[in-house]
Each structure stands twice: as C-alpha cells, then as structure tokens.
Design a protein around this motif. Structure first.
Motif, PDB file in Angstrom:
ATOM      1  N   UNK A   8      -6.404  11.062  -3.183  1.00 54.03           N
ATOM      2  CA  UNK A   8      -6.712   9.796  -2.512  1.00 54.03           C
ATOM      3  C   UNK A   8      -5.442   8.977  -2.309  1.00 54.03           C
ATOM      4  N   UNK A   9      -4.606   8.916  -3.327  1.00 52.03           N
ATOM      5  CA  UNK A   9      -3.360   8.154  -3.234  1.00 52.03           C
ATOM      6  C   UNK A   9      -2.437   8.784  -2.200  1.00 52.03           C
ATOM      7  N   UNK A  10      -2.321  10.110  -2.222  1.00 57.23           N
ATOM      8  CA  UNK A  10      -1.451  10.807  -1.258  1.00 57.23           C
ATOM      9  C   UNK A  10      -1.954  10.679   0.173  1.00 57.23           C
ATOM     10  N   UNK A  11      -3.267  10.551   0.341  1.00 61.21           N
ATOM     11  CA  UNK A  11      -3.825  10.402   1.684  1.00 61.21           C
ATOM     12  C   UNK A  11      -3.489   9.044   2.286  1.00 61.21           C
ATOM     13  N   UNK A  12      -3.220   8.054   1.441  1.00 61.62           N
ATOM     14  CA  UNK A  12      -2.928   6.706   1.926  1.00 61.62           C
ATOM     15  C   UNK A  12      -1.427   6.456   2.009  1.00 61.62           C
TER      16      UNK A  12
END
Length: 73
Positions: A8-12
């Motif tokens: 989730x963090x890497x997607x943002x």
C-alpha cells in the motif's frame, strides 16, 4: 506491533528523502508530504503528517495516515 502493508505504501509513494528526523514522501500526482515526530523527546505517540498532528503509535502507522491523506487529495 502494527502490521503495515508495504504494498500500500509503495503504491502511493515513489520516492523518499530523509533529513534529520523528517521523512519526505514523494508521489508524482500530489505534493510531497513530510512525516516527523510530533513532540520529540516525549512519549506522546503523535506524529506530524504534513501540517496535521495525528495520533499514531509508530512511524509505520504515520505512513499509513500519510497514504490516506494523499489519496484523499
């Protein structure tokens, strides 16, 4: 310990910069958002995410709040 979805963090966020105690999280579609301890030296469980002080026990929790703030616009 809180479980954090790094996916989730890497997607943002696509890039990070660290300076002192502040982490700047970058994404191509929104302004860079900074994360730093809310009251350094005190055990307050608060982080400054952008301009908002948020209750978060860990840096990982503050990262999730930052993701949500960026996605909200």
């Amino acid at each position: 310990m809180e479980r954090v979805s790094l996916e989730k963090v890497r997607a943002v966020f696509t890039d990070y910069e660290c300076e002192g105690l502040q982490i700047r999280c970058k994404t191509p579609w929104a302004e860079t958002i900074g994360i730093k301890p809310g009251d350094f030296g005190a055990d307050t469980n608060r982080w400054l995410v952008g301009d908002e002080e948020v209750p978060a026990a860990t840096l990982e929790a503050a990262l999730i709040v930052a993701c949500e703030m960026v996605n909200r616009g």
